[in-house]
Scaffold this motif. Structure first.
Motif, PDB file in Angstrom:
ATOM      1  N   GLY A  53       0.817  -1.213   0.000  1.00  0.00           N
ATOM      2  CA  GLY A  53       0.000   0.000   0.000  1.00  0.00           C
ATOM      3  C   GLY A  53       0.848   1.260   0.000  1.00  0.00           C
TER       4      GLY A  53
ATOM      5  N   ALA B  37       0.921   4.099  -2.934  1.00  0.00           N
ATOM      6  CA  ALA B  37       0.636   5.501  -2.639  1.00  0.00           C
ATOM      7  C   ALA B  37       1.778   6.416  -3.093  1.00  0.00           C
ATOM      8  CB  ALA B  37       0.378   5.668  -1.146  1.00  0.00           C
TER       9      ALA B  37
ATOM     10  N   GLY C 292      -1.893   5.598  -5.277  1.00  0.00           N
ATOM     11  CA  GLY C 292      -2.852   4.559  -4.903  1.00  0.00           C
ATOM     12  C   GLY C 292      -3.339   3.780  -6.097  1.00  0.00           C
ATOM     13  N   CYS C 293      -4.336   2.933  -5.853  1.00  0.00           N
ATOM     14  CA  CYS C 293      -4.908   2.099  -6.915  1.00  0.00           C
ATOM     15  C   CYS C 293      -6.070   2.817  -7.588  1.00  0.00           C
ATOM     16  CB  CYS C 293      -5.436   0.784  -6.323  1.00  0.00           C
ATOM     17  SG  CYS C 293      -4.192  -0.289  -5.632  1.00  0.00           S
ATOM     18  N   ARG C 294      -6.369   2.375  -8.785  1.00  0.00           N
ATOM     19  CA  ARG C 294      -7.586   2.795  -9.460  1.00  0.00           C
ATOM     20  C   ARG C 294      -8.573   1.631  -9.471  1.00  0.00           C
ATOM     21  NH1 ARG C 294      -5.598   5.900 -14.955  1.00  0.00           N
ATOM     22  NH2 ARG C 294      -4.170   7.411 -13.954  1.00  0.00           N
TER      23      ARG C 294
ATOM     24  N   ARG D 103      -8.189   0.347   2.175  1.00  0.00           N
ATOM     25  CA  ARG D 103      -7.270   1.495   2.244  1.00  0.00           C
ATOM     26  C   ARG D 103      -7.529   2.501   1.132  1.00  0.00           C
ATOM     27  NH1 ARG D 103      -0.703   1.629   3.102  1.00  0.00           N
ATOM     28  NH2 ARG D 103      -0.410   3.817   2.520  1.00  0.00           N
ATOM     29  N   PHE D 104      -7.742   2.007  -0.096  1.00  0.00           N
ATOM     30  CA  PHE D 104      -7.844   2.915  -1.237  1.00  0.00           C
ATOM     31  C   PHE D 104      -9.281   3.161  -1.689  1.00  0.00           C
ATOM     32  CE2 PHE D 104      -3.472   1.227  -1.631  1.00  0.00           C
ATOM     33  CZ  PHE D 104      -2.795   2.438  -1.554  1.00  0.00           C
TER      34      PHE D 104
END
Length: 288
Positions: A28, A32, A37-39, A129-130
């Motif tokens: 993570g 970040a 972060g992720c999409r 988290r995201f």
């Protein structure tokens, strides 16, 4: 790596992983720092080695062969020092997945205890988290029957489809598709190995553009469902092993049949001789 709307890249910033490390936290933080972060719809492919290290799957082994034996459920084929076996996860491959590379001298690394559970834990934590839907695959390197070399496959999966079932559809000529079920989890795992490599220190890759495979749920049918063992295993043994087993069985059956036939023949012959003796002149005792 880009093409046809799919982008794949290795994720930098993952440090050396040790037993007890928070792997989801490490991944993570790297996400970040690298892309913010992720999409939604991203797929993360995580090399099994760092999962095993975080889970403490490192064992002392002065002899790697002993560790392979301990992880083996069934021997499929042997060639010299190479053993193709089924391990406790149902995966058929060389050395039961036991790895001695990038580990301390005198130790070996075993595969995760339950790769699907490991993938679910990572997927759930990173989604929280995201705040996006993402899929997680855990990959390992495997050879293939009748093909040289190795490629990465998925041994753990969560939050995504592992197959793309096209049965019931039609091809470009309008003909019905009856057996086409691409194993997209393995295809994605193999593609990410092109950017992760084996000696680059980049054990995690991000795949963007395959969101159609990502599901709302984390707990989806995992990579264990891809394993073909038991009655579905069409190649239970290597050729030499199958022939040897057949010869042994044939010898045993032939020996048993020959013994039974000989015993029956001996019994019949003895019985006939006894009857002949009983009915002959010497059968009655002498009388004065």
């Amino acid at each position: 790596m880009d093409g046809a709307g799919v982008r794949i890249w290795a994720l930098p910033g993952i440090p050396e992983v040790c037993a007890g490390d928070d792997l989801a936290g490490l991944i993570g933080a790297a996400l970040a720092a690298h892309e913010g972060g992720c999409r939604d719809g991203d797929v993360l492919v995580v090399t099994s080695k760092i999962v095993s290290k975080a889970e403490g799957r490192i064992v002392a082994a002065s002899d790697r062969e002993d560790a392979i034996t301990a992880e083996t459920v069934r021997v499929v084929a042997t060639r010299g020092n190479t053993r193709i076996v089924e391990n406790r996860l149902g995966i058929v491959g060389a050395a039961a997945g036991v790895d001695a590379s990038n580990t301390a001298e005198g130790t070996v690394l075993l595969l995760p205890e339950d790769p699907d559970a490991s993938a679910r834990a990572l997927c759930g934590t990173l989604r929280e988290r995201f705040g996006v839907r993402l899929g997680v695959l855990i990959s390992d390197t495997l050879g293939r029957a009748w093909r040289l070399g190795q490629t990465d496959i998925a041994i753990g999966a969560a939050g995504m489809q592992v197959v793309d079932d096209l049965r019931g559809g039609t091809d470009t000529q309008g003909r019905p598709l009856a057996v086409t079920v691409p194993v997209v989890a393995d295809e994605i795992a193999g593609a990410t190995d092109l950017v992760k490599g084996k000696a680059t220190g980049l054990p995690v890759a991000v795949v963007r553009g395959m969101g159609r495979l990502v599901t709302d749920e984390v707990d989806t049918p995992g990579a264990r469902t891809l394993v073909r063992t038991g009655e579905m295993d069409m190649f239970r043994l290597g050729t030499d092993e199958a022939l040897a087993e057949g010869r042994t069985a044939g010898y045993a059956e032939g020996h048993a049949a020959g013994y039974a036939e000989g015993r029956a023949a001996g019994y019949a012959e003895g019985y006939a001789a006894a009857r002949a003796a009983a009915s002959g002149p010497s059968a009655a005792p002498d009388r004065p």
